[in-house]
Design an enzyme around this catalytic site. Structure first.
Site, PDB file in Angstrom:
ATOM      1  NE  ARG A 261      -3.717  -2.539   1.023  1.00 36.76           N
ATOM      2  CZ  ARG A 261      -4.633  -2.717   1.972  1.00 36.76           C
ATOM      3  NH1 ARG A 261      -4.929  -1.734   2.800  1.00 36.76           N
ATOM      4  NH2 ARG A 261      -5.256  -3.883   2.089  1.00 36.76           N
ATOM      5  NE  ARG A 276      -2.629   4.705   8.745  1.00 40.49           N
ATOM      6  CZ  ARG A 276      -3.907   4.394   8.505  1.00 40.49           C
ATOM      7  NH1 ARG A 276      -4.265   4.024   7.292  1.00 40.49           N
ATOM      8  NH2 ARG A 276      -4.799   4.464   9.462  1.00 40.49           N
ATOM      9  CD  GLU A 348      -9.836  -1.707   8.918  1.00 35.64           C
ATOM     10  OE1 GLU A 348      -9.690  -2.463   7.947  1.00 35.64           O
ATOM     11  OE2 GLU A 348      -9.813  -0.467   8.826  1.00 35.64           O
ATOM     12  CB  SER A 351     -12.743  -4.566   6.214  1.00 40.68           C
ATOM     13  OG  SER A 351     -12.530  -3.375   6.928  1.00 40.68           O
ATOM     14  NE  ARG A 389      -3.720  -2.182  10.638  1.00 39.87           N
ATOM     15  CZ  ARG A 389      -4.541  -1.179  10.374  1.00 39.87           C
ATOM     16  NH1 ARG A 389      -5.776  -1.196  10.864  1.00 39.87           N
ATOM     17  NH2 ARG A 389      -4.150  -0.158   9.628  1.00 39.87           N
TER      18      ARG A 389
END
Length: 422
Positions: A261, A276, A348, A351, A389
């Site tokens: 990303r 991140r 988070e 998802s 995470r």
């Protein structure tokens, strides 16, 4: 993408629902105007082709009768030129229709909360109780650096910010986490896939990353290849341009892959730690199913992700995302957020989304029903889970006052019996 015929027939309702996702009604107007022009040109060119066929027959008949056909030949040339001009305009208009339609997000399911951002999300379930520490809990990056298992400094030296090295027991913990996840998903009926990590533009288009989100990914210069932002892309495109046999549905896939990303627009957010990164591992779940089953499958997928956290003993809650916070391709999304003690909040970690037939239309993935009719499948995807995470959550939730970290019991067989990182 959305069915253009559905938009034409339900213009007011589509505008209303898309407005909850921040889409200006004028965008829909532009699409419908372009589509109207496209249909007008199709009728024109069809009429002209019919006229050309009739003139061609007149010319042939004249030749059989040994008569002159100069006027008819001249007329056919004029009609042919008109067809060429219309075809050129039609090609441009069709491209414009495709571009406008491809930039519209999916329609939100009527039941999800309406709101502009994450503040409108709704909690639907809370699992586990956050641990009360008798000392000040440290952030995971500080724990990892002191234990010598996370090396952010050398990651930045070699690659830049938002990269790191996992070292020794850090690497072993990461590997234990994703092997545990894959084994659990296999028990739940998912077929493990080892997918390509580079995909072409057609694949990125199929899942909805292209054309709108090119700034969020890493592309190979001068080649039609992009580093995957998630294994959702190669897994969902597995059946691109295919008809899945009805008896095969539902199809469950899972895969471990790196995710790349660019994190465009995230300057200043989560600059430290594993939350991140530009490169991180993720275990993905993807489903293909018949439309009538997709929301049951979404609930099952959410349970599959939650089971991982429960077996790891990590507190979490589930929220349903609002219209303004949901991803481009999703019709409904449940986020699982894990408790991060040092931040005193949930973050988070997964998802789980039902995209209905939005991606299947773009990627042209169909099945043939019991009556032999072709229909688009519904596709679903979910993180099961974001591995980095999960490691961050383990380090923080299982930290001890002396700086050691207890290994969750479920991971000890994958850690060769190690129960304490020190």
């Amino acid at each position: 993408m959305l069915d253009i015929k559905m938009i034409r027939q339900n213009e007011t309702e589509i505008k209303r629902r898309l407005a909850t996702r921040g889409v200006d009604s004028r965008t829909v107007d532009q699409l419908l105007a372009a589509d109207q022009r496209r249909r007008e040109l199709v009728v024109k060119t069809e009429n002209l082709r019919q006229q050309k066929n009739e003139v061609s027959e007149q010319i042939a008949q004249a030749k059989r009768n040994k008569q002159t056909a100069a006027d008819e030949i001249a007329q056919m040339k004029r009609v042919g030129q008109q067809i060429k001009q219309i075809d050129e305009e039609l090609k441009m208009v069709q491209s414009n229709v495709q571009d406008l339609a491809s930039r519209l997000p999916n329609l939100p399911h009527p039941s999800i909360p309406i709101g502009p951002d994450e503040d409108s999300n709704v909690e639907i379930k809370k699992v586990g109780t956050p641990k009360k520490f008798d000392f000040e809990p440290k952030p995971h990056w500080e724990i990892g650096e002191k234990l010598g298992i996370l090396d952010f400094e050398r990651g930045a030296k070699v690659s830049g910010s938002r990269f790191l090295y996992y070292v020794g027991l850090g690497a072993k913990l990461e590997r234990a986490v994703y092997n545990f996840m894959l084994d659990e998903h296999e028990k739940d009926g998912y077929t493990e896939i080892l997918p390509p990590y580079l995909v072409n533009a057609a694949s990125m288009y199929g899942t909805g990353q292209f054309p709108k989100f090119k700034e969020d990914v890493f592309q190979i210069q001068d080649q039609d290849l992009t580093l995957i932002p998630t294994a959702e892309v190669p897994l969902t495109n597995y059946y691109r341009d295919e008809v899945i046999p009805n008896e095969k549905l539902p199809v469950y896939f899972t895969a471990l892959s790196p995710s790349f990303r660019s994190e465009a627009g995230s300057a200043g957010r989560d600059t430290r730690g594993l939350i991140r990164l530009h490169q991180f591992n993720k275990v993905e779940m993807v489903k293909y199913c018949r439309p009538e089953a997709s929301y049951d499958e979404l609930e099952k997928m959410t349970v599959n992700a939650g089971n991982i956290l429960e077996k790891l003993g990590l507190p979490y809650h589930i929220i349903t995302l609002s219209t303004g916070d949901m991803g481009f391709s999703a019709a409904m999304t449940h986020d699982l957020e894990v408790w991060i003690p040092a931040q005193n909040t949930y973050r988070e970690i997964s998802s789980c989304s039902n995209c209905e037939d939005f991606q299947a239309r773009r990627a042209h993935i169909q099945y043939r029903d019991e009556n032999g009719k072709l229909n688009f499948v519904h596709t679903l995807n979910g993180s099961g889970l974001a591995v980095g995470r999960t490691v961050a959550a383990i380090l923080e939730n299982y930290q001890n006052a002396d700086g050691t970290v207890t290994v969750p019991e479920a991971l000890r067989p994958y850690m060769h019996g190690i129960d304490l990182i020190k």
